[in-house]
Design a protein around this motif. Sequence first.
Motif, PDB file in Angstrom:
ATOM      1  N   UNK A   1       5.483  -2.471 -10.563  1.00 27.54           N
ATOM      2  CA  UNK A   1       4.123  -2.582 -10.033  1.00 27.54           C
ATOM      3  C   UNK A   1       3.618  -1.185  -9.677  1.00 27.54           C
ATOM      4  N   UNK A   2       2.552  -1.096  -8.882  1.00 25.70           N
ATOM      5  CA  UNK A   2       1.935   0.211  -8.641  1.00 25.70           C
ATOM      6  C   UNK A   2       2.853   1.155  -7.862  1.00 25.70           C
TER       7      UNK A   2
ATOM      8  N   UNK B   1      13.274   7.667  -6.328  1.00 20.66           N
ATOM      9  CA  UNK B   1      12.665   8.975  -6.035  1.00 20.66           C
ATOM     10  C   UNK B   1      13.712   9.946  -5.496  1.00 20.66           C
TER      11      UNK B   1
ATOM     12  N   UNK C   1       4.056  15.505 -10.454  1.00 17.26           N
ATOM     13  CA  UNK C   1       3.535  16.577  -9.598  1.00 17.26           C
ATOM     14  C   UNK C   1       4.618  17.639  -9.377  1.00 17.26           C
TER      15      UNK C   1
ATOM     16  N   UNK D   1       3.470  -3.332   3.705  1.00 19.22           N
ATOM     17  CA  UNK D   1       3.482  -1.928   4.145  1.00 19.22           C
ATOM     18  C   UNK D   1       2.227  -1.503   4.897  1.00 19.22           C
TER      19      UNK D   1
ATOM     20  N   UNK E   1       4.001   3.450 -10.372  1.00 19.05           N
ATOM     21  CA  UNK E   1       2.977   4.440 -10.739  1.00 19.05           C
ATOM     22  C   UNK E   1       3.056   5.627  -9.773  1.00 19.05           C
ATOM     23  N   UNK E   2       3.174   5.308  -8.478  1.00 26.16           N
ATOM     24  CA  UNK E   2       3.286   6.372  -7.467  1.00 26.16           C
ATOM     25  C   UNK E   2       4.522   7.224  -7.684  1.00 26.16           C
ATOM     26  N   UNK E   3       5.628   6.562  -8.043  1.00 25.23           N
ATOM     27  CA  UNK E   3       6.883   7.280  -8.286  1.00 25.23           C
ATOM     28  C   UNK E   3       6.745   8.237  -9.481  1.00 25.23           C
TER      29      UNK E   3
ATOM     30  N   UNK F   1       2.480   8.885   1.313  1.00 28.40           N
ATOM     31  CA  UNK F   1       3.612   8.033   0.935  1.00 28.40           C
ATOM     32  C   UNK F   1       3.795   7.915  -0.577  1.00 28.40           C
ATOM     33  N   UNK F   2       3.111   8.748  -1.361  1.00 25.52           N
ATOM     34  CA  UNK F   2       3.206   8.665  -2.816  1.00 25.52           C
ATOM     35  C   UNK F   2       2.830   7.287  -3.328  1.00 25.52           C
ATOM     36  N   UNK F   3       1.840   6.669  -2.680  1.00 20.34           N
ATOM     37  CA  UNK F   3       1.323   5.400  -3.186  1.00 20.34           C
ATOM     38  C   UNK F   3       0.229   5.739  -4.192  1.00 20.34           C
ATOM     39  N   UNK F   4       0.081   4.922  -5.233  1.00 22.34           N
ATOM     40  CA  UNK F   4      -0.859   5.280  -6.296  1.00 22.34           C
ATOM     41  C   UNK F   4      -2.295   4.899  -5.971  1.00 22.34           C
TER      42      UNK F   4
ATOM     43  N   UNK G   1       2.961  -6.513  -1.339  1.00 20.70           N
ATOM     44  CA  UNK G   1       3.320  -5.159  -0.903  1.00 20.70           C
ATOM     45  C   UNK G   1       2.295  -4.622   0.085  1.00 20.70           C
TER      46      UNK G   1
ATOM     47  N   UNK H   1      10.690  -5.425   2.593  1.00 24.35           N
ATOM     48  CA  UNK H   1      10.353  -5.099   1.208  1.00 24.35           C
ATOM     49  C   UNK H   1      11.241  -5.846   0.209  1.00 24.35           C
TER      50      UNK H   1
ATOM     51  N   UNK I   1       1.514  -6.811  -5.891  1.00 24.43           N
ATOM     52  CA  UNK I   1       0.614  -5.840  -5.256  1.00 24.43           C
ATOM     53  C   UNK I   1       0.102  -6.354  -3.917  1.00 24.43           C
TER      54      UNK I   1
ATOM     55  N   UNK J   1       8.134  -1.560  -4.265  1.00 16.67           N
ATOM     56  CA  UNK J   1       8.208  -0.760  -3.052  1.00 16.67           C
ATOM     57  C   UNK J   1       9.636  -0.739  -2.486  1.00 16.67           C
ATOM     58  N   UNK J   2      10.376  -1.814  -2.701  1.00 14.17           N
ATOM     59  CA  UNK J   2      11.729  -1.900  -2.147  1.00 14.17           C
ATOM     60  C   UNK J   2      12.719  -0.979  -2.859  1.00 14.17           C
TER      61      UNK J   2
ATOM     62  N   UNK K   1       3.887   9.463 -10.752  1.00 14.21           N
ATOM     63  CA  UNK K   1       2.925  10.517 -10.364  1.00 14.21           C
ATOM     64  C   UNK K   1       3.599  11.603  -9.526  1.00 14.21           C
TER      65      UNK K   1
ATOM     66  N   UNK L   1      -7.566   4.276  -6.861  1.00 11.90           N
ATOM     67  CA  UNK L   1      -6.939   5.480  -6.310  1.00 11.90           C
ATOM     68  C   UNK L   1      -7.094   5.612  -4.793  1.00 11.90           C
TER      69      UNK L   1
ATOM     70  N   UNK M   1      -3.511   2.013  -6.642  1.00  8.69           N
ATOM     71  CA  UNK M   1      -3.940   1.168  -7.762  1.00  8.69           C
ATOM     72  C   UNK M   1      -3.791  -0.325  -7.484  1.00  8.69           C
ATOM     73  N   UNK M   2      -3.347  -0.685  -6.287  1.00  7.20           N
ATOM     74  CA  UNK M   2      -3.028  -2.090  -5.989  1.00  7.20           C
ATOM     75  C   UNK M   2      -4.163  -3.060  -6.280  1.00  7.20           C
TER      76      UNK M   2
END
Lengths: 111, 139
Positions: free
Chosen positions: A55-56, A29, A67, B52, A59-61, B101-104, B48, B12, B45, A22-23, A63, B94, B106-107
């Motif tokens: 980490x996840x 991005x 998009x 956040x 995954x968000x980055x 925030x473009x979080x997946x 985080x 973070x 995970x 996250x940091x 995705x 999901x 999946x944590x």
Amino acid sequence: MQIKLVGEKHALVVYLDGEIDQHTVGDIKNAIDKEIRRTNAVNVIMDFRKISFMDSSGIGMIMGRYRTVSLLGGTVILYGCTDLIQRLITMAGLGRLIKITNNLDNALMLL
Amino acid sequence: MNKMKLEFLNLSENEAFARSVASAFCVQLNPTIEELSEIKTAVSEAVTNSIIHGYESSEGIVTLEGQICGGAVTFIISDSGMGIADVDAAREPLYTGKPDAERSGMGFTIMEAFMDRVDVHSEIGKGTVVTMIRRIGGE
């Protein structure tokens, strides 16, 4: 992180390094999105050889970039991922959307 | 039996710090590189989430406790933040508390995949405690 444009493939090659969480994910991005706008590239190739941890947040980055470029008719390709990172991508169902290969030459051939 | 406790501000940049401490604490159990990577990811995970989602933009303390007992390591990640209204929904793949925030989302799925057991206790306005256990070696 370095980003290069491969003009004939309308592709950005993003050379990532360090750890993705996250940091660190915000800067990654922003840098990719800025280069997409500046170069009109429609494909993003990410070099994961120097990524030791993700980490996840990563995954968000991925995705989010998928998009963006899929709306432009492009795709996202990764290469050099560790087994663990590949498992995370599969777990998130991203394996059906993006492509994963082993080096830059193969990534460019997929375009 | 061994124990450790670490408290840090919800910044973070402390995510990497916390997962490195967790990883170093596990080393006494002689884990494989793969086991260590999985544990680091699961801890990252949970930390985080506390940083956040637990505190949003306000300042708060996140606690990482580690325990080694027999061949298993337990990590307890806790915050005194806002808490999770529906823990079962949050654990669904999901699900994200921050859709913009473009979080997946999946944590928790990753924590459950990489640890043998994950328990979540949360109270609105009081905070969240995530307890995760992983047996090292063995089968």
